[in-house]
Write a protein that holds these residues in place. Structure first.
Motif, short mmCIF file in Angstrom:
data_model
loop_
_atom_site.label_atom_id
_atom_site.label_comp_id
_atom_site.label_asym_id
_atom_site.label_seq_id
_atom_site.Cartn_x
_atom_site.Cartn_y
_atom_site.Cartn_z
N VAL A 1 31.98 42.22 -39.38
CA VAL A 1 32.62 41.41 -40.42
C VAL A 1 32.41 39.93 -40.10
O VAL A 1 32.71 39.49 -38.97
N LEU B 1 33.03 35.88 -41.42
CA LEU B 1 33.63 34.88 -42.29
C LEU B 1 32.60 33.78 -42.51
O LEU B 1 32.25 33.06 -41.57
N THR C 1 34.14 33.06 -47.87
CA THR C 1 33.97 34.44 -48.31
C THR C 1 33.66 35.33 -47.10
O THR C 1 33.38 34.85 -46.01
N ILE C 2 33.70 36.65 -47.34
CA ILE C 2 33.51 37.64 -46.28
C ILE C 2 32.25 38.44 -46.54
O ILE C 2 31.98 38.84 -47.68
N LYS D 1 30.82 41.93 -45.11
CA LYS D 1 31.14 43.12 -44.30
C LYS D 1 29.88 43.98 -44.21
O LYS D 1 29.30 44.35 -45.23
N PRO E 1 40.57 42.53 -52.62
CA PRO E 1 39.51 41.50 -52.60
C PRO E 1 38.76 41.44 -53.93
O PRO E 1 38.84 42.36 -54.75
N TYR F 1 32.37 39.45 -50.52
CA TYR F 1 33.56 39.38 -51.38
C TYR F 1 34.46 38.20 -50.99
O TYR F 1 34.37 37.66 -49.89
N HIS F 2 35.30 37.82 -51.96
CA HIS F 2 36.37 36.87 -51.70
C HIS F 2 37.53 37.64 -51.08
O HIS F 2 37.98 38.65 -51.64
N PRO F 3 38.06 37.20 -49.94
CA PRO F 3 39.18 37.93 -49.33
C PRO F 3 40.44 37.81 -50.19
O PRO F 3 40.59 36.88 -50.98
N ASN G 1 46.21 46.72 -43.05
CA ASN G 1 45.38 46.56 -44.25
C ASN G 1 46.20 46.55 -45.54
O ASN G 1 45.69 46.82 -46.62
N ILE H 1 43.36 45.77 -48.38
CA ILE H 1 42.08 45.28 -47.90
C ILE H 1 41.41 46.38 -47.08
O ILE H 1 42.02 47.42 -46.81
N ASP H 2 40.16 46.16 -46.71
CA ASP H 2 39.40 47.11 -45.87
C ASP H 2 39.39 48.50 -46.52
O ASP H 2 39.76 49.50 -45.90
#
Length: 205
Positions: free
Chosen positions: A28, A30, A35-36, A38, A73, A91-93, A138, A150-151
């Motif tokens: 993962v 940042l 944004t993220i 993964k 997200p 994605y945007h967290p 999460n 999340i996740d």
């Protein structure tokens, strides 16, 4: 899924902060824009992930949760990155703080947090959402006071409410961490169990 060449991937991850990694590499990131990214690797050749990649599952779950009005997200894109043998979801967290983080600073938790959590889980189950690996790490409390997920790669949505077996499996997984369970059972922020059963009963009337 879009094919991402190594040059584009290197530019994308330049200056990124690694949030999670294992013995096989980064998991993962940042990115500089907040944004993220993964990353998913194919662990076994004979795997369902060959036909239905985890990055695609993650993206589909975002769409399903948004359709069901569950905070999560926000999808940007999905990629295949052949040069590093990875798939990725960008994605945007979801803004906010996880409930596990709140547990560690419990004086900052809303007074009715456990009631809200019970109603939230009941809502998920009544909507047919089975999040197999659900836990307090999460589930996020957003700045607007909503709970979200999340996740979500291993989440599944079915067309009818969860039955007793899957509901109990979710309960057991969410309470598997001893510190999480002790905190929820303390009822210091409400009665999680009572709120859950009351909400499921209400939604069925």
């Amino acid at each position: 899924m879009q094919k991402l060449q190594i040059e584009s991937y290197v530019r994308m991850r330049e200056g990124a902060r690694v949030l999670e990694k294992d013995s096989c590499g980064e998991k993962v990131l940042l990115l500089n824009d907040g944004t993220i990214l993964k990353l998913f690797r194919l662990k076994h050749f004979f795997s369902s992930a060959v036909l239905y990649p985890y990055a695609k599952r993650f993206a589909d779950n975002i769409k399903n949760l948004q359709r069901l009005d569950v905070a999560c997200p926000s999808l940007i894109n999905t990629y295949k990155i052949p040069s590093i043998k990875r798939d990725a979801v960008h994605y945007h967290p979801l803004p906010g703080v996880t409930l596990r983080q709140l547990r560690r600073q419990a004086d900052e938790s809303p007074a009715n947090l456990f009631d809200q959590l019970g109603r939230f889980l009941a809502h998920l189950h009544e909507k047919g959402i089975f999040f197999r690996s659900i836990h307090l790490g999460n589930i996020v409390l957003t700045p607007e006071g909503r709970l979200g997920l999340i996740d979500i790669a291993d989440l599944k949505c079915q067309t009818k409410p969860l039955g007793p077996y899957k509901s109990q499996r979710n309960f057991k997984h969410m309470l598997r961490d001893e510190d999480d369970r002790t905190w929820i059972e303390s009822r210091v922020h409400g009665d999680f169990f009572s709120a859950y059963y009351q909400e499921r009963a209400r939604q069925r009337t």
